[in-house]
Scaffold this active site. Structure first.
Site, PDB file in Angstrom:
ATOM      1  CB  CYS A  52      39.475  41.151  26.533  1.00  0.00           C
ATOM      2  SG  CYS A  52      39.892  41.969  27.840  1.00  0.00           S
ATOM      3  CG  HIS A  94      38.674  37.291  28.379  1.00  0.00           C
ATOM      4  ND1 HIS A  94      39.875  37.309  28.084  1.00  0.00           N
ATOM      5  CD2 HIS A  94      38.144  38.592  28.806  1.00  0.00           C
ATOM      6  CE1 HIS A  94      40.528  38.172  28.928  1.00  0.00           C
ATOM      7  NE2 HIS A  94      39.464  39.026  29.350  1.00  0.00           N
ATOM      8  CG  ASN A 114      42.070  39.721  32.239  1.00  0.00           C
ATOM      9  OD1 ASN A 114      42.356  39.520  30.757  1.00  0.00           O
ATOM     10  ND2 ASN A 114      41.165  40.300  32.242  1.00  0.00           N
TER      11      ASN A 114
HETATM   12  N1  ACO Z   1      42.639  44.234  47.473  1.00  0.00           N
HETATM   13  C1  ACO Z   1      42.065  44.621  48.462  1.00  0.00           C
HETATM   14  N2  ACO Z   1      41.021  45.196  48.296  1.00  0.00           N
HETATM   15  C2  ACO Z   1      40.572  45.670  47.173  1.00  0.00           C
HETATM   16  C3  ACO Z   1      41.154  45.568  46.136  1.00  0.00           C
HETATM   17  C4  ACO Z   1      42.429  44.824  46.216  1.00  0.00           C
HETATM   18  N3  ACO Z   1      43.006  44.348  44.907  1.00  0.00           N
HETATM   19  N4  ACO Z   1      40.604  46.170  45.027  1.00  0.00           N
HETATM   20  C5  ACO Z   1      39.672  46.895  45.417  1.00  0.00           C
HETATM   21  N5  ACO Z   1      39.604  46.840  46.912  1.00  0.00           N
HETATM   22  C6  ACO Z   1      38.525  47.225  47.745  1.00  0.00           C
HETATM   23  C7  ACO Z   1      37.812  48.383  47.210  1.00  0.00           C
HETATM   24  O1  ACO Z   1      38.696  49.430  47.705  1.00  0.00           O
HETATM   25  C8  ACO Z   1      36.585  48.325  48.205  1.00  0.00           C
HETATM   26  O2  ACO Z   1      36.959  48.801  49.549  1.00  0.00           O
HETATM   27  P1  ACO Z   1      35.842  49.667  50.162  1.00  0.00           P
HETATM   28  O3  ACO Z   1      34.824  48.732  50.367  1.00  0.00           O
HETATM   29  O4  ACO Z   1      36.567  50.055  51.685  1.00  0.00           O
HETATM   30  O5  ACO Z   1      35.477  50.935  49.246  1.00  0.00           O
HETATM   31  C9  ACO Z   1      36.496  46.677  48.196  1.00  0.00           C
HETATM   32  O6  ACO Z   1      37.792  46.218  48.046  1.00  0.00           O
HETATM   33  C10 ACO Z   1      35.280  46.402  47.322  1.00  0.00           C
HETATM   34  O7  ACO Z   1      35.574  46.885  46.161  1.00  0.00           O
HETATM   35  P2  ACO Z   1      34.532  46.591  44.865  1.00  0.00           P
HETATM   36  O8  ACO Z   1      35.083  47.135  43.705  1.00  0.00           O
HETATM   37  O9  ACO Z   1      33.059  46.920  45.360  1.00  0.00           O
HETATM   38  O10 ACO Z   1      35.037  45.119  45.115  1.00  0.00           O
HETATM   39  P3  ACO Z   1      34.142  43.968  43.725  1.00  0.00           P
HETATM   40  O11 ACO Z   1      33.605  42.813  44.416  1.00  0.00           O
HETATM   41  O12 ACO Z   1      33.372  44.756  42.711  1.00  0.00           O
HETATM   42  O13 ACO Z   1      35.528  43.427  43.207  1.00  0.00           O
HETATM   43  C11 ACO Z   1      36.484  43.529  41.117  1.00  0.00           C
HETATM   44  C12 ACO Z   1      36.048  44.382  42.386  1.00  0.00           C
HETATM   45  C13 ACO Z   1      37.461  42.185  41.249  1.00  0.00           C
HETATM   46  C14 ACO Z   1      37.706  44.438  40.196  1.00  0.00           C
HETATM   47  C15 ACO Z   1      35.526  43.360  40.252  1.00  0.00           C
HETATM   48  O14 ACO Z   1      34.519  44.572  40.337  1.00  0.00           O
HETATM   49  C16 ACO Z   1      35.432  42.663  39.067  1.00  0.00           C
HETATM   50  O15 ACO Z   1      35.880  41.490  39.165  1.00  0.00           O
HETATM   51  N6  ACO Z   1      35.218  43.263  37.995  1.00  0.00           N
HETATM   52  C17 ACO Z   1      35.320  42.846  36.710  1.00  0.00           C
HETATM   53  C18 ACO Z   1      36.532  43.428  36.267  1.00  0.00           C
HETATM   54  C19 ACO Z   1      37.391  42.403  35.453  1.00  0.00           C
HETATM   55  O16 ACO Z   1      37.498  41.160  35.389  1.00  0.00           O
HETATM   56  N7  ACO Z   1      38.127  42.984  34.626  1.00  0.00           N
HETATM   57  C20 ACO Z   1      38.876  42.403  33.612  1.00  0.00           C
HETATM   58  C21 ACO Z   1      39.298  43.432  32.753  1.00  0.00           C
HETATM   59  S1  ACO Z   1      38.092  43.401  31.476  1.00  0.00           S
HETATM   60  C22 ACO Z   1      38.093  41.932  31.003  1.00  0.00           C
HETATM   61  O17 ACO Z   1      38.710  41.082  30.652  1.00  0.00           O
HETATM   62  C23 ACO Z   1      36.700  41.796  30.477  1.00  0.00           C
END
Ligand code: ACO
Length: 331
Positions: free
Chosen positions: A113, A258, A288
């Site tokens: 990224c 980004h 993304n």
């Molecule tokens: N749809 C529905 N539910 C989902 C999904 C989905 N696509 N993905 C995960 N879940 C569920 C999980 O299984 C979890 O269920 P549980 O509570 O029964 O265990 C629940 O949703 C919550 O999951 P968390 O991982 O706690 O959710 P969070 O609020 O952390 O959101 C996310 C997840 C969106 C991935 C978040 O952590 C995030 O945005 N992280 C940053 C990741 C990012 O932006 N990466 C980009 C690449 S790196 C970069 O470009 C910098």
């Protein structure tokens, strides 16, 4: 020494729109969950057989057109991608051939990224020393062929999209309009918080039956960890760029982060106390696109008139590595 500036920008997104509702058909997810957690409404996916250099070629042609240059005027290519067509050679060589540039040098940057910010810094150095006159910098990704499109892969699969952005960097005749500074960082101790393990030269063969069964050729992401570090590191990169140039946040005409996740951007914006109208976001439409996200956003911002000559523009990124950094420009 010369000064370097971005002479033109271009972008290209594949036509096929994949909505959150389309993903609901493939995995246990919902439009509401994806919008709330990421801000993404839809993303673009390529048709089979289309690679990052095909997208990059279109973006490059548009950047060349906006710079008023012909392909033959490019002296060097820098190609940032985490989704190369082959293990080797790199995409820069493939793009060079597609542009019809016979023996011009081509470099691939593997900084995920943060790839575009690193690439722009490299281009800046080569222009400033007079080594090259015009450098094509491309960020292009095809994620759609590398995502696990089922409930096991849903946390990663809903985030990423395909696309390409490009800029032409060249000498600035007006010393005020230039790349002011670049700030590049990495922290390899977090490499395995966001990574793609296979195929891997640690194994023989590089992809074993077991790795295939376990789906280790899909990206792994510790989402919460990435979220927290992305917010901290991007805001600190912007602060570092401001301090280096003796500027305040009020001096920034446009901030382009980004496009990782809208919630990450909103947290950075809150912490920097920059008015939202001076921040550009398009993750809602494209998801993304890693190395392509900043040049796509920059191109759209320029075409929408959000950037005017003389404006201070800050680009900041964070990604796998971990890597992060910022570029500050006077447009
Ligand atoms: N749809 C529905 N539910 C989902 C999904 C989905 N696509 N993905 C995960 N879940 C569920 C999980 O299984 C979890 O269920 P549980 O509570 O029964 O265990 C629940 O949703 C919550 O999951 P968390 O991982 O706690 O959710 P969070 O609020 O952390 O959101 C996310 C997840 C969106 C991935 C978040 O952590 C995030 O945005 N992280 C940053 C990741 C990012 O932006 N990466 C980009 C690449 S790196 C970069 O470009 C910098």
């Amino acid at each position: 020494m010369y000064n370097a500036r971005i002479l033109g920008a271009g972008s290209y997104l594949p036509e096929k729109i994949v909505t959150n509702a389309d993903l609901e058909e493939l995995m246990d997810t919902s439009d509401e969950w994806i919008r709330q957690r990421t801000g993404i409404h839809e993303r673009r996916f390529v048709e089979p057989g289309v690679g990052p250099t095909d997208l990059g070629l279109q973006a490059a042609r548009r950047a060349l057109q906006s710079a008023g240059l012909a392909p033959e005027q490019i002296d060097f290519i820098i190609f940032a991608t985490l989704s190369p067509e082959y293990g080797f050679p790199g995409c820069g060589c493939l793009l060079q051939e597609k542009l019809g540039l016979d023996t011009v040098g081509a470099l691939d940057v593997r900084n995920q990224c943060t790839g575009f910010v690193y690439s722009l810094a490299i281009a800046d150095q080569f222009i400033r020393t007079g080594t090259y006159g015009h450098i094509l910098v491309v960020g292009a990704e095809v994620h759609s062929t590398g995502l696990e499109m089922n409930t096991r892969g849903r946390d990663v699969a809903v985030i990423f999209g395909d696309g390409a952005g490009a800029v032409v960097v060249g000498r600035s005749e007006n010393g005020d309009r230039r790349i002011l500074s670049s700030h590049l960082h990495a922290q390899g101790k977090y490499a395995r918080k966001l990574y793609l393990e296979a195929p891997s030269s640690l194994h023989y063969p590089r992809m074993t039956e077991k790795m295939l069964r376990e789906g280790r050729y899909y990206p792994y992401m510790d989402g919460r960890y990435v979220f927290k570090h992305a917010v901290d590191r991007m805001q600190n990169s912007v602060r570092e760029a401001l301090a280096e140039n003796h500027l305040e946040i009020e001096d920034v005409g446009l901030l382009i982060l980004h496009q990782a996740n809208l919630r990450i951007s909103e947290a950075v914006v809150r912490s920097l106390k920059i008015p939202p109208e001076r921040v550009f976001s398009n993750i809602q439409r494209y998801g993304n696109t890693t190395a392509a996200s900043i040049p796509i956003a920059l191109d759209e911002a320029v075409r929408e008139g959000r950037v005017q000559p003389g404006d201070v523009v800050v680009l900041a990124a964070f990604g796998s590595g971990f890597t992060w950094g910022a570029s500050m420009l006077r447009w």
